[in-house]
Design a protein around this motif. Structure first.
Motif, PDB file in Angstrom:
ATOM      1  N   LEU A  21       7.784   4.741  -0.752  1.00  0.00           N
ATOM      2  CA  LEU A  21       6.470   5.156  -1.230  1.00  0.00           C
ATOM      3  C   LEU A  21       6.263   6.659  -1.033  1.00  0.00           C
ATOM      4  O   LEU A  21       6.900   7.271  -0.168  1.00  0.00           O
ATOM      5  CB  LEU A  21       5.386   4.376  -0.482  1.00  0.00           C
ATOM      6  N   PRO A  22       5.368   7.271  -1.815  1.00  0.00           N
ATOM      7  CA  PRO A  22       5.086   8.707  -1.648  1.00  0.00           C
ATOM      8  C   PRO A  22       4.716   9.038  -0.207  1.00  0.00           C
ATOM      9  O   PRO A  22       3.927   8.323   0.418  1.00  0.00           O
ATOM     10  CB  PRO A  22       3.906   8.938  -2.596  1.00  0.00           C
ATOM     11  N   ASN A  23       5.287  10.140   0.292  1.00  0.00           N
ATOM     12  CA  ASN A  23       5.171  10.459   1.719  1.00  0.00           C
ATOM     13  C   ASN A  23       4.234  11.650   1.945  1.00  0.00           C
ATOM     14  O   ASN A  23       4.548  12.785   1.544  1.00  0.00           O
ATOM     15  CB  ASN A  23       6.557  10.782   2.279  1.00  0.00           C
ATOM     16  N   PRO A  24       3.112  11.433   2.621  1.00  0.00           N
ATOM     17  CA  PRO A  24       2.194  12.552   2.933  1.00  0.00           C
ATOM     18  C   PRO A  24       2.821  13.632   3.805  1.00  0.00           C
ATOM     19  O   PRO A  24       2.306  14.747   3.884  1.00  0.00           O
ATOM     20  CB  PRO A  24       1.037  11.863   3.670  1.00  0.00           C
ATOM     21  N   HIS A  25       3.929  13.313   4.455  1.00  0.00           N
ATOM     22  CA  HIS A  25       4.595  14.296   5.315  1.00  0.00           C
ATOM     23  C   HIS A  25       4.954  15.561   4.537  1.00  0.00           C
ATOM     24  O   HIS A  25       5.003  16.659   5.110  1.00  0.00           O
ATOM     25  CB  HIS A  25       5.862  13.669   5.908  1.00  0.00           C
ATOM     26  N   TYR A  26       5.201  15.401   3.243  1.00  0.00           N
ATOM     27  CA  TYR A  26       5.626  16.551   2.443  1.00  0.00           C
ATOM     28  C   TYR A  26       4.456  17.351   1.877  1.00  0.00           C
ATOM     29  O   TYR A  26       4.668  18.311   1.122  1.00  0.00           O
ATOM     30  CB  TYR A  26       6.551  16.081   1.318  1.00  0.00           C
ATOM     31  N   GLU A  27       3.246  16.951   2.246  1.00  0.00           N
ATOM     32  CA  GLU A  27       2.062  17.746   1.900  1.00  0.00           C
ATOM     33  C   GLU A  27       1.663  18.525   3.164  1.00  0.00           C
ATOM     34  O   GLU A  27       1.247  17.913   4.164  1.00  0.00           O
ATOM     35  CB  GLU A  27       0.916  16.839   1.451  1.00  0.00           C
ATOM     36  N   VAL A  62      -5.499  11.525   4.401  1.00  0.00           N
ATOM     37  CA  VAL A  62      -4.278  10.760   4.147  1.00  0.00           C
ATOM     38  C   VAL A  62      -4.617   9.462   3.420  1.00  0.00           C
ATOM     39  O   VAL A  62      -3.916   9.045   2.495  1.00  0.00           O
ATOM     40  CB  VAL A  62      -3.535  10.466   5.469  1.00  0.00           C
ATOM     41  N   VAL A  63      -5.686   8.828   3.835  1.00  0.00           N
ATOM     42  CA  VAL A  63      -6.132   7.595   3.165  1.00  0.00           C
ATOM     43  C   VAL A  63      -6.393   7.861   1.691  1.00  0.00           C
ATOM     44  O   VAL A  63      -5.945   7.103   0.807  1.00  0.00           O
ATOM     45  CB  VAL A  63      -7.396   7.033   3.853  1.00  0.00           C
ATOM     46  N   ASP A  64      -7.096   8.940   1.383  1.00  0.00           N
ATOM     47  CA  ASP A  64      -7.390   9.278  -0.012  1.00  0.00           C
ATOM     48  C   ASP A  64      -6.108   9.552  -0.799  1.00  0.00           C
ATOM     49  O   ASP A  64      -5.963   9.126  -1.962  1.00  0.00           O
ATOM     50  CB  ASP A  64      -8.309  10.497  -0.075  1.00  0.00           C
ATOM     51  N   PHE A  65      -5.174  10.263  -0.168  1.00  0.00           N
ATOM     52  CA  PHE A  65      -3.901  10.560  -0.830  1.00  0.00           C
ATOM     53  C   PHE A  65      -3.153   9.280  -1.175  1.00  0.00           C
ATOM     54  O   PHE A  65      -2.653   9.106  -2.299  1.00  0.00           O
ATOM     55  CB  PHE A  65      -3.042  11.448   0.074  1.00  0.00           C
ATOM     56  N   LEU A  66      -3.055   8.354  -0.224  1.00  0.00           N
ATOM     57  CA  LEU A  66      -2.284   7.128  -0.440  1.00  0.00           C
ATOM     58  C   LEU A  66      -3.001   6.169  -1.397  1.00  0.00           C
ATOM     59  O   LEU A  66      -2.353   5.482  -2.189  1.00  0.00           O
ATOM     60  CB  LEU A  66      -1.991   6.453   0.901  1.00  0.00           C
TER      61      LEU A  66
END
Length: 291
Positions: A196-202, A215-219
Motif C-alpha cells: 500500500l502507499p507509504n506515508p514514510h515517503y512524504e 496520516v489518516v487523511d492521506f491513507l
C-alpha cells in the motif's frame, strides 16, 4: 459475583513472573507453579474463603500432569467460574538469549539427551522445542501474547487489557507490527500491507503515526487502502461467528507494514473501530507501544 481465574502458562523465560506480579498488583491472589492435581482442591478452598479473583501459574515442571488441565478447566467452567487462560510465548532465539544472559538452566535441560553435549546452545534449543510440544494443547486454548520484542511494561499493559474484558465471549485483538522486526508469534492471522502507499515517503508525514490526522487523511484518500480494509473486514465477518461457535476465546489479527508506524497502525485503528460494535476488541501497536 462469580469467581474469576486467570491461568498463566507459557514458555519458560517468556515473562510469567512479570505477568503474575502484574496480576498481584491488580488485586489477584496469585499462586506460582501450582501442580494441576491441586487445582480443584485449591479453588474449593479459596471459594470457602470467599476469594473472587485468582491468578495461577503452571509450567512445564508439571509436565506429566499438564494434559489434565483442559478437562479441569471444563469442570471449573461448569461451576460458573470465569476462566481466562493466558499463554506467554517468545521466539526460540529470544529465549536462548534470555537464558544465556541470566545463566539460568531450562527446566527440561537435564532431561534432554544432549544435555551432556559440549554444544550447550543446541541442548537448550532442544529443551525449548520439547517444551513447545508439551505445552501446545494449552497454547491452543489460551490468549497468546508474544513477548519476544516487548518490554515488561508493555506486557503488564497487555495483561491489564486482557483481564478487563468479559470472559464469556470472543475477544478480537488487532495488532500492528513491523516486518523488519519479525512476525508476532501470537498472531492467528497475518496480513501483509507493504504494497500500500507509504506515508514514510512524504517528508511532512514521516515523523507522524497512523493515529495522526494528517496520516489518516492521506491513507483514506488511497483507494487501495480502503479496498484492503474492506477485504480484511469481509474475511473476518465471514469467519468470526464460526470461531465463536467453536468456543474460541481470542483471535489475534496482525497487520504488518515495513516500519509498523503508519499503514499498519491506521488499519488496526480502523478495523478495531469497525468491529468494536459487535465484538470485544483490543488494539495493540507493537512498535509504537515500545515507545
Amino acid at each position: 459475583m462469580p469467581m474469576e481465574i486467570v491461568l498463566i502458562t507459557g514458555m519458560s523465560g517468556s515473562g510469567k513472573s512479570v505477568a503474575l506480579n502484574s496480576l498481584e498488583d491488580a488485586g489477584y491472589y496469585c499462586v506460582d507453579n501450582l501442580p494441576p492435581e491441586l487445582l480443584l482442591p485449591f479453588v474449593t478452598l479459596e471459594q470457602e474463603h470467599r476469594a473472587s479473583r485468582l491468578a495461577i501459574a503452571m509450567d512445564v515442571r508439571s509436565a506429566t500432569s499438564l494434559p489434565q488441565v483442559p478437562a479441569l478447566l471444563t469442570k471449573l467452567r461448569q461451576q460458573g467460574i470465569i476462566i481466562k487462560p493466558l499463554f506467554l510465548d517468545a521466539a526460540t532465539d529470544t529465549l536462548v538469549r534470555r537464558y544465556s544472559e541470566t545463566r539460568r538452566k531450562h527446566p527440561l535441560s537435564q532431561t534432554m539427551p544432549a544435555a551432556t553435549s559440549p554444544d550447550l546452545t543446541r541442548a537448550l534449543v532442544d529443551a525449548i522445542e520439547l517444551e513447545r510440544e508439551l505445552l501446545n494443547d494449552l497454547r491452543e486454548q489460551a490468549h497468546v501474547i508474544d513477548t519476544s520484542l516487548i518490554r515488561p511494561s508493555q506486557l503488564q499493559g497487555y495483561i491489564k487489557e486482557v483481564i478487563s474484558v468479559p470472559g464469556s465471549q470472543l475477544t478480537l485483538v488487532f495488532e500492528s507490527f513491523a516486518f523488519k522486526r519479525g512476525i508476532p508469534v501470537d498472531a492467528d492471522y497475518v496480513f501483509d500491507i507493504r504494497m500500500l502507499p507509504n506515508p514514510h515517503y512524504e517528508p511532512e508525514l514521516r515523523p507522524l503515526t497512523g493515529k495522526d490526522a494528517a496520516v489518516v487523511d492521506f491513507l483514506k484518500a488511497q483507494p487501495d487502502v480502503d479496498l484492503m480494509c474492506e477485504h480484511i473486514s469481509q474475511f473476518l465477518d465471514h469467519w468470526l461467528d464460526a470461531m465463536s461457535r467453536n468456543h474460541r476465546s481470542y483471535v489475534t489479527v496482525a497487520i504488518g507494514c515495513t516500519g509498523g508506524q503508519h499503514r499498519s497502525v491506521y488499519l488496526v485503528e480502523e478495523l478495531a473501530r469497525r468491529f468494536s460494535a459487535r465484538w470485544t476488541t483490543l488494539k495493540r501497536h507493537r512498535e509504537l507501544d515500545a515507545g
